[in-house]
Design an enzyme around this catalytic site. Structure first.
Site, PDB file in Angstrom:
ATOM      1  N   ASP A 256       0.743  -1.187  -0.016  1.00  0.00           N
ATOM      2  CA  ASP A 256      -0.146  -0.034   0.037  1.00  0.00           C
ATOM      3  C   ASP A 256       0.762   1.147   0.020  1.00  0.00           C
ATOM      4  OD1 ASP A 256      -2.555   1.512   0.389  1.00  0.00           O
ATOM      5  OD2 ASP A 256      -1.944   1.877   2.283  1.00  0.00           O
TER       6      ASP A 256
ATOM      7  N   THR B 233      -3.481   5.060  -3.616  1.00  0.00           N
ATOM      8  CA  THR B 233      -2.690   5.941  -3.067  1.00  0.00           C
ATOM      9  C   THR B 233      -1.179   5.604  -3.792  1.00  0.00           C
ATOM     10  OG1 THR B 233      -1.985   3.992  -1.599  1.00  0.00           O
ATOM     11  CG2 THR B 233      -3.396   5.770  -1.010  1.00  0.00           C
ATOM     12  N   THR B 234      -0.780   4.484  -4.469  1.00  0.00           N
ATOM     13  CA  THR B 234       0.349   4.480  -5.238  1.00  0.00           C
ATOM     14  C   THR B 234       0.402   5.133  -6.358  1.00  0.00           C
ATOM     15  OG1 THR B 234       0.523   2.082  -4.299  1.00  0.00           O
ATOM     16  CG2 THR B 234       1.976   2.772  -6.141  1.00  0.00           C
TER      17      THR B 234
ATOM     18  N   ASP C  71      -8.823  -1.162   2.071  1.00  0.00           N
ATOM     19  CA  ASP C  71      -8.782  -0.222   0.679  1.00  0.00           C
ATOM     20  C   ASP C  71      -9.953  -0.851  -0.092  1.00  0.00           C
ATOM     21  OD1 ASP C  71      -6.312   0.736   1.589  1.00  0.00           O
ATOM     22  OD2 ASP C  71      -5.376  -0.203  -0.153  1.00  0.00           O
TER      23      ASP C  71
END
Lengths: 566, 562
Positions: free
Chosen positions: A69, A102-103, A400
């Site tokens: 994550d 998020t990446t 997530d």
């Protein structure tokens, strides 16, 4: 880079700023900031996508974390570079706003900066670039909204299907990919039990039990929590009920002083026994009051002592003390009723009920399970797995996925993932760029190019020839196949909308907005001024870098009675 | 025998004192220090100004182009530099905007003074000229007003006045932010009373009534205005929302079983007292909460802790309970709902209780917040609530902080407009016009003063020049064509720098594109800048004492490195 500390005039320098202040400015400074951001991006880039790799991070205390994550990795990296910190911020913001992607957001921001580095080196004003990027981000957002496929919510089954697909896409890049159908169903079931108007994800409890295999994880439609510390007499209590009445308390059921500031003074020895009796009387009256309510399961946030435990055991009542607050909150949500802080006036409506209560062995732990709750707006996931770090990563991945499902339920439009939407936006922006003149054309093209980093990285991580795949994608998109993206399974391109790689559009909109904002913020800085760090209070003006002897801080605190003993 | 004459000045000061004297050593060095400072800030001036990344001594980072913030965090140590910083802080206190103008102008004035000193003028002569020029400039400024804030102000007219100010801080976002701030401000602006003067009520506008709440996530266009206040925590009890209006009781004390301040001990004499002791406490608390509930209160706000037993009874009577720990926030909430904070736990009188229309807990981004709102047309909400909150969304904390500063400046602009509604042309047009008029005045002045008056006029041109430079235009060309346009007659008075750089000459008509600045802010900025420059020029020697400081304790070499 100039040093602003001294301009020379007649020998001695004129000192304007405090000694120790470090300034750097101009293009080199900007380029160094961009460089710092890009190196951060290269840290997380390899985690993107279904074939992304995980990172093992060991912190200062020797605790290790394995994660895929982006937000978690960046948080653990403890970045100190001021410009690069911005990237950590956007990852956090994305985590808070949508919970996934998020990446991608960090990758996009880094790529946007990389693309404009050449322009900066050639002397284009950063303002021009900022203007172009803002414009491009607006165009891209508008295009996503235009393209997004809205899903009909009237058909319950179809809608559920959609949610499962969204959860599946989010999981495809995580450790749990092998059990995707299992977990995506579990996540969707969990989210759909929540109150649809509120969708408070904190009401989904997650319990981790090491041991067993991943697919031994289970979803409890109700509440489950680990057996609390129990006193003697617990064994005699019944461990299973159907339709029990549940009483939730915030009362300490132990023989102890009523108040800290009360003191008993007796004049005659004969009264001593009376006082002792009175203390017993107090707790017995509490227990009687509880029994009188007809409750069969008694929970308390505070300890339930051995006296009370045995008293309940004699009357076939189950009890558990020291229940954690958030578990208690979920119990109340599931069974109804409310938490009582006194035993003096408990009315029937303050008690809750559920279909089935039992204590069950799960792995090496015993769990209290409340199931079949009538008005349950909460549920609990019990995760199993081989290693501590492994379950922790599963929990993050599920979080997530939960967030994704939640967003999809709130805004029910989706786009195709797997780089498809990015390619389509890139094509759209390139086309738009051709219609305008001036520098902005170059900037918008650069933005378009930076969007391609997502499919490229996906292909790279999967070990494909990224150039090849990108070329194919550009071609198919030019032919109007707007949902074509990377096909991870067969090293090719395919229609990801038909392939059920779906993501809520809000994830992409937010990621693009945040990434553009961060890139613009970094570009808009033309000077970095760093004041010397002041000594932490209590450091007594130690000259720079000199440390107190080890243990001095603890000693100082101990004298004030500060640190609690562990 | 000759008389022994001790050498003068030998031992005038103690060891370690520094004495800098004369034009060369003191005046020019001071000027240089101020110029360094103003050069540093020049790149952050105007809409195209660049941001600075500052890391202060606590390792907190700021990304901003707001001069007041930069100066606050910079820690300027040079005494002359500090003078100018103080001038800009005065401007911040007085107007809340145009702080960069003070520094830039003061720096430029001193730069021009340096040239005059090198030509042989004495600083005191320059002073005289600058003072004359300032009087002229301020007098002429009064004649330049081209527009006024409409009365009563509408959202549109407010947004128009706000735009240049916000554009200079957050260029490219002004179309989003200006209407947002205008909406918030127009909500809380006191209504103009038609009977007693035009803008009398407006003067009571309090900048504190517009609050900003920053929540990470989303992007700027997601920001909105709330008619009321937003708190970043959830209510304590189980009641999370009240839709149809409620009486509110505000307590500045904790809600718990009353305890004595002095350390006291309850003395129990017999068993009966012991067994009724805690029961009595419960009864008493229940009675109090029941009294509160009976008085019609449905929302309880407490400044400190809420006891578990109290919460239990509050839940039982369906009362929403929230903790607001900040004293200031509590005071603002009281203003919003019209309540008086009570220092003891008990039922409020009707005057003491406040009224709120909606209390709700919602999720913004990932944060759960509680909103106190006053709706129009509901009993508590008059046409205008007393407070408005701008909920800002954005991806990075630094950016949110910077936008908040821009909003603060914007609100301050409105504040100064409520006192003096006049607007002057922006984009450097006013400065060029002033420069022209002061220059003409200089031509007519006899004596040495004319040199410094002319230099003053030149110094004013720094504003359009900096604007043009930061926008990447050819500054010399823009300034010269601007001067030409202004000299051409009254029709050219509104010509300013075109920062978009779309026109051929880099000139834009400020009236047409509606770029206006606040007259009062300009007035004070010129006043403070000249004041600071004059003070710096007035100094002819600097005496610095040896900095007092405790000797750094030496580390004991006998300590082990274990």
């Amino acid at each position: 880079m100039s040093n602003r500390l001294g301009g020379m005039l007649g020998g001695a320098p004129v000192i304007v700023l405090k000694e120790g202040t470090d300034t750097s400015q101009g293009t080199p400074q900007l380029l160094s900031n961009i460089g710092a951001c890009i190196s951060i991006v290269s840290c997380v880039a390899s985690t993107l996508g279904p074939r992304g790799m995980d990172k093992l991070i060991v912190n200062g205390r020797g605790d290790s974390t394995i994660s895929n994550d982006g937000a978690t990795i960046l948080k653990l990296l403890e970045i100190v570079h001021p410009a690069a910190k911005t990237l950590v911020d956007i990852a956090r913001a994305q985590d808070a706003e949508v919970g996934d992607g998020t990446t991608s957001v960090v990758l996009l921001a880094g790529e946007m900066l990389k693309e404009c580095r050449a322009f900066i080196e050639e002397g284009v004003s950063p303002h021009t670039i900022i203007k172009g990027y803002r414009k491009a981000a607006q165009l891209a957002t508008a295009r996503i909204q235009e393209l997004a496929v809205s899903i009909d919510r009237s058909d319950e089954a179809a809608f559920r299907d959609l949610l499962i697909k969204c959860a599946g896409t989010s999981m495809s890049s995580k450790l749990i990919v092998s059990q995707r159908p299992f977990f995506s169903r579990m996540v969707v079931d969990a989210v759909t039990t929540l109150d649809p108007n509120d969708l408070d994800e904190s009401l989904i409890g997650v319990k981790k039990v090491p041991g067993g295999a991943m697919q031994d994880s289970l979803l409890v439609r109700g509440v489950a929590f680990k057996k609390t510390f129990a006193y003697a007499g617990f064994e005699q209590q019944p461990k299973s009920f159907t339709n029990p009445k549940v009483l939730c308390l915030n009362v300490e059921l132990e023989l102890k002083a009523e108040k800290d500031n009360a003191e008993v003074r007796i004049n005659q020895v004969s009264e001593y026994q009376a006082i002792v009796d009175a203390e017993w009387q107090i707790i017995y009256s509490k227990l009687e009051a509880i029994v009188k309510t007809g409750a069969q399961v008694v929970l308390s946030k505070l300890p339930i002592g051995d006296l009370a435990t045995q008293y309940f055991a004699d009357r076939n009542i189950f009890c558990a003390g020291r229940v954690p607050t958030d578990d208690m909150k979920r119990v109340v949500q599931a069974v109804g009723g409310s938490v009582q802080s006194t035993t003096s006036d408990i009315a029937p409506q303050h008690l809750g009920t559920c279909g089935k209560f039992e204590e069950k062995q799960i792995g090496g732990e015993r769990f209290n399970l409340f199931e079949d709750c009538s008005a349950a707006r909460t549920c609990t996931m019990i995760l199993r797995g081989g290693a501590e770090q492994f379950i922790a990563e599963v929990e993050r991945s599920l979080h997530d996925a939960i967030m994704i499902v939640k967003r999809a339920m709130k805004n029910s439009t989706v786009v195709a993932g797997g780089g498809a939407i990015e390619m389509e936006l890139s094509r759209h922006l390139r086309e738009h760029a051709r219609t305008i003149s001036g520098k902005q054309q170059l900037i918008i093209s650069a933005f378009a190019k930076s969007l391609e980093c997502i499919p490229r990285q996906l292909a790279d991580n999967a070990g494909f020839d990224a150039t090849d795949i990108l070329n194919k994608l550009r071609m198919t998109h030019a032919q109007g196949n707007k949902w074509d993206g990377v096909d991870i399974d067969s090293e090719d391109v395919r229609d990801n909308m038909a392939g059920f790689v779906w993501e809520p559009s809000v994830v992409k909109i937010n990621a693009l907005g945040s990434a553009a904002e961060a890139a613009c913020l970094i570009l808009s800085v033309d000077e970095t001024i760093r004041n010397e760090e002041s000594q932490p209070p209590g450091g007594q003006g130690q000259p720079g870098g000199q440390k107190l002897p080890p243990g001095a801080a603890q000693r100082a605190l101990k004298q004030r009675g500060g640190v609690p003993r562990r | 025998m000759s008389l022994k004459v001790p050498k003068a000045g030998m031992n005038l000061f103690k060891d370690g004192y520094k004495l800098l004297q004369g034009t060369e050593e003191a005046v020019l060095r001071n000027i240089q220090a101020v110029c360094e400072l103003s050069d540093m800030l020049r790149t952050s001036f105007g809409p195209n100004g660049r941001n600075k990344l500052l890391i202060n001594h606590l390792s907190r980072s700021f990304i901003t182009s707001d001069a007041a913030t930069i100066l606050r965090e910079l820690e300027v140590v040079h005494p002359a530099g500090r003078l100018v910083v103080l001038a800009s802080q005065q401007q911040e206190a007085e107007m809340g905007d145009a702080t960069a103008l003070v520094i830039t102008l003061a720096g430029e004035l001193l730069k021009k003074a340096e040239q005059l000193i090198n030509l042989g003028l004495h600083p005191s002569e320059i002073l005289q000229g600058y003072e004359l020029a300032r009087e002229k400039a301020l007098a002429e400024l009064e004649n330049l007003a081209v527009a006024e804030l409409t009365t009563p102000p509408t959202v549109d007219s407010l947004a128009l006045a706000l735009r240049p100010c916000i554009a200079s801080k957050q260029y490219g976002q002004e179309d989003v932010l200006a209407p947002l701030v205008a909406q918030a401000v127009s909500l809380v602006l006191p209504p103009t009373s038609s009977t007693s003067g035009k803008t009398l009520g407006l003067k009571d506008f309090n900048v504190d009534n517009v609050r900003v709440v920053k929540i990470m996530g989303g992007s700027l266009p997601d920001s909105r205005v709330v008619r009321g206040m937003v708190f970043g925590r959830e209510p304590e009890g189980v009641v999370k929302r009240i839709n149809d209006g409620a009486k509110v009781a505000v307590f500045s004390c904790g809600l718990d079983i009353s305890q004595t301040e002095t350390k006291g001990t309850v003395l129990l004499h017999n068993a009966k007292e012991l067994s009724t002791f805690s029961h009595g406490e419960e009864k008493q608390l229940e009675k109090i909460i029941k009294e509160i509930a009976d008085s019609g209160v449905k929302v309880v706000v407490s400044q400190s802790s809420v006891g578990e037993l109290a919460l239990h009874y509050l839940n039982r009577f369906d009362i929403l309970c929230i903790k607001i720990l900040s004293k200031f926030e509590l005071r603002r909430l009281c203003r919003l709902i019209g309540a008086t904070p009570l220092a003891r736990v008990g039922a409020p009188t009707p005057e003491e209780a406040g009224w709120v229309d909606v209390v709700e807990t919602t999720e913004i981004g990932g944060d759960r917040v509680t909103v106190f709102r006053q709706e129009e047309g509901k009993p508590g909400g008059k046409a205008k609530p007393r407070m408005a909150t701008v909920v800002l969304r954005g991806a990075t904390a630094n950016h949110l902080d910077d936008v908040e500063r821009a909003i603060d400046d914007g609100v301050n602009v409105i504040k100064s407009l409520t006192r003096d509604p006049r607007l002057v042309p922006g984009a450097g047009a006013t400065e060029v016009e002033l420069a022209r008029r002061v220059g003409e005045y200089g031509e007519k002045t006899a004596g040495l003063n004319q040199h410094s008056i002319r230099k003053f006029a030149e110094a004013l041109e720094v504003v359009p020049r900096t604007l043009a430079e930061n926008a990447g235009l050819d500054a010399t060309q823009v300034v010269s064509s601007l001067t030409a346009r202004h000299a051409s007659g009254p029709s050219g008075e509104d010509a300013g720098v075109d920062i978009e750089g779309e026109g051929e000459e880099g000139i834009v008509s400020t009236k047409e594109s509606q770029i206006f600045d606040v007259l009062a802010a300009k007035h004070w900025a010129i006043k403070y800048a000249v004041g600071a420059a004059i003070t710096v020029l007035n100094v002819d020697s600097i005496i610095m004492s040896k900095p007092a400081g405790i000797k750094v304790p030496k580390q004991n070499p006998n300590w082990d490195d274990d």
